[in-house]
Scaffold this motif. Structure first.
Motif, PDB file in Angstrom:
ATOM      1  N   PHE A  77      73.546  26.992 -31.840  1.00 43.80           N
ATOM      2  CA  PHE A  77      72.259  26.888 -31.147  1.00 43.80           C
ATOM      3  C   PHE A  77      71.546  28.233 -31.043  1.00 43.80           C
ATOM      4  CE2 PHE A  77      74.366  23.042 -29.766  1.00 43.80           C
ATOM      5  CZ  PHE A  77      73.338  22.121 -29.622  1.00 43.80           C
ATOM      6  N   GLU A  78      72.155  29.301 -31.546  1.00 44.27           N
ATOM      7  CA  GLU A  78      71.572  30.631 -31.371  1.00 44.27           C
ATOM      8  C   GLU A  78      70.170  30.752 -31.968  1.00 44.27           C
ATOM      9  OE1 GLU A  78      71.155  34.229 -29.751  1.00 44.27           O
ATOM     10  OE2 GLU A  78      72.748  32.757 -29.370  1.00 44.27           O
ATOM     11  N   PRO A  79      69.875  30.193 -33.152  1.00 50.70           N
ATOM     12  CA  PRO A  79      68.486  30.274 -33.647  1.00 50.70           C
ATOM     13  C   PRO A  79      67.473  29.628 -32.697  1.00 50.70           C
ATOM     14  CG  PRO A  79      69.975  29.644 -35.422  1.00 50.70           C
ATOM     15  CD  PRO A  79      70.774  29.586 -34.154  1.00 50.70           C
ATOM     16  N   ILE A  80      67.876  28.574 -32.009  1.00 50.86           N
ATOM     17  CA  ILE A  80      66.983  27.929 -31.037  1.00 50.86           C
ATOM     18  C   ILE A  80      66.777  28.849 -29.844  1.00 50.86           C
ATOM     19  CG2 ILE A  80      66.594  25.886 -29.633  1.00 50.86           C
ATOM     20  CD1 ILE A  80      66.692  25.370 -32.639  1.00 50.86           C
ATOM     21  N   ARG A  81      67.845  29.497 -29.413  1.00 49.61           N
ATOM     22  CA  ARG A  81      67.711  30.447 -28.298  1.00 49.61           C
ATOM     23  C   ARG A  81      66.775  31.586 -28.682  1.00 49.61           C
ATOM     24  NH1 ARG A  81      73.505  30.018 -28.501  1.00 49.61           N
ATOM     25  NH2 ARG A  81      74.272  28.489 -26.977  1.00 49.61           N
ATOM     26  N   GLU A  82      66.899  32.057 -29.930  1.00 47.07           N
ATOM     27  CA  GLU A  82      66.033  33.156 -30.383  1.00 47.07           C
ATOM     28  C   GLU A  82      64.566  32.744 -30.347  1.00 47.07           C
ATOM     29  OE1 GLU A  82      66.545  36.282 -31.079  1.00 47.07           O
ATOM     30  OE2 GLU A  82      68.684  36.147 -30.616  1.00 47.07           O
ATOM     31  N   ILE A  83      64.287  31.525 -30.751  1.00 52.33           N
ATOM     32  CA  ILE A  83      62.907  31.037 -30.720  1.00 52.33           C
ATOM     33  C   ILE A  83      62.403  30.988 -29.274  1.00 52.33           C
ATOM     34  CG2 ILE A  83      61.447  29.013 -31.104  1.00 52.33           C
ATOM     35  CD1 ILE A  83      63.198  28.430 -33.579  1.00 52.33           C
ATOM     36  N   MET A  84      63.213  30.449 -28.390  1.00 53.01           N
ATOM     37  CA  MET A  84      62.799  30.357 -26.983  1.00 53.01           C
ATOM     38  C   MET A  84      62.637  31.746 -26.372  1.00 53.01           C
ATOM     39  SD  MET A  84      64.897  27.062 -25.541  1.00 53.01           S
ATOM     40  CE  MET A  84      64.112  27.191 -23.943  1.00 53.01           C
ATOM     41  N   ARG A  85      63.549  32.656 -26.738  1.00 56.29           N
ATOM     42  CA  ARG A  85      63.439  34.026 -26.221  1.00 56.29           C
ATOM     43  C   ARG A  85      62.146  34.676 -26.710  1.00 56.29           C
ATOM     44  NH1 ARG A  85      67.867  35.859 -28.180  1.00 56.29           N
ATOM     45  NH2 ARG A  85      69.214  35.519 -26.379  1.00 56.29           N
ATOM     46  N   ASP A  86      61.802  34.435 -27.966  1.00 59.25           N
ATOM     47  CA  ASP A  86      60.573  34.997 -28.531  1.00 59.25           C
ATOM     48  C   ASP A  86      59.344  34.464 -27.795  1.00 59.25           C
ATOM     49  OD1 ASP A  86      59.102  36.426 -30.759  1.00 59.25           O
ATOM     50  OD2 ASP A  86      58.388  34.394 -31.100  1.00 59.25           O
ATOM     51  N   VAL A  87      59.321  33.161 -27.533  1.00 63.06           N
ATOM     52  CA  VAL A  87      58.186  32.562 -26.817  1.00 63.06           C
ATOM     53  C   VAL A  87      58.097  33.110 -25.399  1.00 63.06           C
ATOM     54  CG1 VAL A  87      57.288  30.409 -25.852  1.00 63.06           C
ATOM     55  CG2 VAL A  87      58.126  30.470 -28.205  1.00 63.06           C
ATOM     56  N   VAL A  88      59.220  33.172 -24.725  1.00 62.03           N
ATOM     57  CA  VAL A  88      59.216  33.620 -23.329  1.00 62.03           C
ATOM     58  C   VAL A  88      58.761  35.073 -23.219  1.00 62.03           C
ATOM     59  CG1 VAL A  88      60.738  34.209 -21.408  1.00 62.03           C
ATOM     60  CG2 VAL A  88      60.879  31.963 -22.463  1.00 62.03           C
ATOM     61  N   LEU A  89      59.256  35.940 -24.093  1.00 60.67           N
ATOM     62  CA  LEU A  89      58.861  37.344 -24.017  1.00 60.67           C
ATOM     63  C   LEU A  89      57.383  37.527 -24.344  1.00 60.67           C
ATOM     64  CD1 LEU A  89      61.898  39.226 -25.599  1.00 60.67           C
ATOM     65  CD2 LEU A  89      61.328  38.906 -23.199  1.00 60.67           C
ATOM     66  N   SER A  90      56.813  36.593 -25.118  1.00 62.34           N
ATOM     67  CA  SER A  90      55.388  36.678 -25.458  1.00 62.34           C
ATOM     68  C   SER A  90      54.497  36.067 -24.380  1.00 62.34           C
ATOM     69  CB  SER A  90      55.122  35.969 -26.791  1.00 62.34           C
ATOM     70  OG  SER A  90      55.830  36.588 -27.831  1.00 62.34           O
ATOM     71  N   GLU A  91      55.089  35.258 -23.494  1.00 65.37           N
ATOM     72  CA  GLU A  91      54.274  34.525 -22.527  1.00 65.37           C
ATOM     73  C   GLU A  91      54.631  34.818 -21.074  1.00 65.37           C
ATOM     74  OE1 GLU A  91      51.798  32.533 -23.387  1.00 65.37           O
ATOM     75  OE2 GLU A  91      52.115  32.710 -25.545  1.00 65.37           O
TER      76      GLU A  91
END
Length: 617
Positions: free
Chosen positions: A292-306
């Motif tokens: 699931f790490e690629p999914i976490r990376e996507i969510m982390r990217d969105v959260v840090l941008s928002e």
């Protein structure tokens, strides 16, 4: 001797354990385990894909090991592989008897092999995301697990215990449409990933968990609980989630951003569960694993941008960078009052006016922009420091600001956005260093003459010419003065010396061409009390005009108005003088002709020219 393969056939889509179970039942064995033990292999080994046991069973059948490959279920480290597709332990329904009753009845009626043993367990029935028999449109039936451990994975033996109720199960089966995720799973199991979808890059158990959870949040919100969703509801959630995610990473990010936008309309904190609910909890669970790490990376990217997270915060691990600041986080980092920071951001047009109604931690700005604004605020000069730097006292600096020569920090930021700013509390204002230094540079580039006693500082020049300090400084900086000197022992504008006569000529306004009260008195003529009475009585209209020399608003009378009054009215005194008569004699004549005054102003009688004409005919 009859081979087991001749008794019942190995069907396409059947599991090896189901086939062995049916062979055992057809041969009269109580269950598959006893059959396997009798023939030198382990039934449990067949169920989990043990190669030795699969080889022994193939030999018993008189077939090759490869002929069984399509039905092998492989279990390792809590991952179950069905037709080469990986499912988590909870997604592979192996303990309970799960089947389509209509398929079982049809198997017995139309299938091949010994009667009573024709119904077989399909590989796809073990896959949790496959909820509906696509052929009959029935939701798969799942019965309670049999209490005997000997019957684990033994399809034929367990089915024998339920044979009497199967017809009624077929009659009462729940009809529903397969969801779109089920179609994706079936395709992966039958033909493998086609590489045309973003989801093909993930193990199927990752796809299923993500689609179901995203769909549940989309349909029920981030407060949804697993127990609150029915089996039919989970099928709807799975389809909704798949439809969201089938478009790829971009669509997934847009969905996450949408959740964050809804979050900002609430008063919740910024923890992961408050942002994404069960999606975050699923990924934060250590049991979800590295897949699931690629999914976490996507969510982390969105959260840090928002979301205004930075070093010191956690989101699926320590946060090492910051991409956005909130007013609240920036106020702490840069030691600025949050209300002042928000005000500057609004006046600069960086955030909209609606931000004034939001809390400080819900006003977001990219980190580079926020750092730039904060640096400007922190480097701004106070009113006192600005006055010292420019060589002006407080009153002169206020005049300079009011005349527009220098803008406050607030006004300068508002000007970028076309906004206005209140200048009533100037002494609490601050100023940008660049604006202050720009004034001094402009002053230093002016040509100068030698100082003399005729040249005065700005303050005395303003008083002598009835001008504003700010107006004089504006004319000075624009290069409008020839006689400009600088004295070495003063700084900034305090060092400037000017010619009052030159300043007076340049600051003199345009002549308004109207009559002052004194000029009106001399023209009519009347005394000061009479003139005021005429004005107060509305007989002479006045206007306000700027005095060209003294630079203040002056009440005057326009020439046309004075001419109108004199054409229409005349005082008794003026008329008596023109006729070389006493006022008493003139009044007696008026009485004989019945002529009355038009009005009386401060005791003085005024007549209209029209009314007195008969007295002089």
């Amino acid at each position: 001797m009859t081979r087991p393969a001749d008794i019942v056939p190995f069907n396409i889509g059947e599991t090896v354990a189901s086939y062995c179970s049916r062979v055992a039942a057809a041969c009269g064995y109580e269950n598959g385990r006893k059959f396997a033990t009798q023939h030198g292999f382990r039934f449990q080994g067949l169920a989990v894909g043990n190669e030795d046991d699969l080889g022994e069973f193939a030999s018993l059948l008189g077939a090759s090991r490869e002929s069984l490959s399509r039905g092998v279920v492989l279990t390792k480290d809590r991952i179950t592989s069905l037709s080469g597709v990986e499912f988590s332990y909870s997604m592979a329904h192996r303990r309970r008897l799960r089947f389509c009753p209509a398929c079982v009845l049809r198997d017995e009626e139309q299938g091949s092999g010994r009667r009573g043993h024709r119904a077989y367990g399909r590989m796809e029935w073990l896959a949790g995301p496959i909820r509906v028999c696509r052929e009959h449109g029935f939701m798969l039936v799942e019965l309670k697990p049999h209490p005997s451990p000997d019957l684990a994975h033994d399809f034929a033996s367990k089915l024998a215990f339920e044979r009497e109720i199967i017809p009624s199960l077929a009659e009462t089966a729940f009809q529903m449409e397969p969801d779109s995720l089920q179609g994706f799973v079936e395709s992966r199991m039958r033909s493998g990933p086609n590489g045309n979808s973003w989801l093909d890059a993930f193990p199927i158990y990752v796809v299923v968990r993500l689609c179901e959870t995203v769909g549940a949040v989309a349909r029920y919100g981030i407060g949804v609980r697993h127990s609150e969703v029915s089996d039919e509801g989970w099928s709807e959630c799975a389809g909704t989630g798949f439809d969201i995610l089938r478009g790829g990473e971009k669509d997934f990010k847009e969905f996450l951003v949408g959740l964050l936008e809804r979050f900002y309309e609430t008063a919740s904190d910024m923890g992961g569960p408050s942002l994404f609910g069960p999606i975050y909890r699923m990924l934060a669970d250590k049991s979800s694993g590295d897949a699931f790490e690629p999914i976490r990376e996507i969510m982390r990217d969105v959260v840090l941008s928002e979301i205004p997270l930075g070093p010191g915060n956690e989101f699926f691990g320590p946060v090492t960078e910051r991409r956005v600041h909130s007013v609240y986080s920036a106020s702490r980092d840069f030691r600025i009052q949050p209300a002042r920071l928000r005000s500057v951001l609004i006046r600069s047009g960086i955030v909209d006016e609606a931000a004034s109604d939001r809390t400080f931690n819900r006003i977001l700005v990219p980190v580079e922009t926020m750092e730039s604004v904060a640096a400007e605020i922190n480097s701004a000069l106070s009113f006192k420091d600005t006055a010292v730097r420019l060589g002006l006292d407080r009153s002169k600096l206020s005049s300079v600001i009011e005349c527009g020569v220098l803008r406050t920090f607030e006004a300068a930021t508002a000007a970028k956005h076309g906004s206005n700013v209140n200048l009533t509390v100037l002494t609490t204002a601050t100023f940008r260093v660049g604006d202050v230094d720009d004034l001094l540079r402009r002053l230093d580039t002016l040509p100068t003459v030698q100082p003399s006693s005729a040249l005065l500082p700005i303050g005395p020049t303003a008083r002598k010419t009835n001008s504003k300090n700010g107006d004089i400084i504006r004319i000075l900086l624009d290069g409008g003065l020839r006689e400009v000197a600088r004295v070495p022992d003063e700084v900034g504008f305090a060092s400037v010396r000017l010619d009052p006569n030159e300043v007076r000529e340049l600051t003199k306004g345009e002549d308004h061409g109207c009559y002052s009260f004194r000029e009106v008195q001399m023209t009519i003529p009347v005394s000061n009390p009479v003139l005021h009475s005429l004005i107060e009585g509305g007989h002479i209209a006045t206007v306000e005009r700027m005095n060209p020399s003294k630079h203040f608003m002056q009440v005057v009378v326009e020439p046309d108005e004075l001419e109108r009054f004199m054409r229409k009215y005349v005082s008794l005194n003026s008329l008596a003088g023109q006729q070389r008569m006493t006022t008493q004699s003139l009044e007696a004549r008026f009485r004989r002709h019945g002529i009355q005054p038009a009005f009386i102003a401060s005791g003085k009688k005024f007549y209209s020219w029209e009314s007195v004409a008969p007295a002089f005919a």
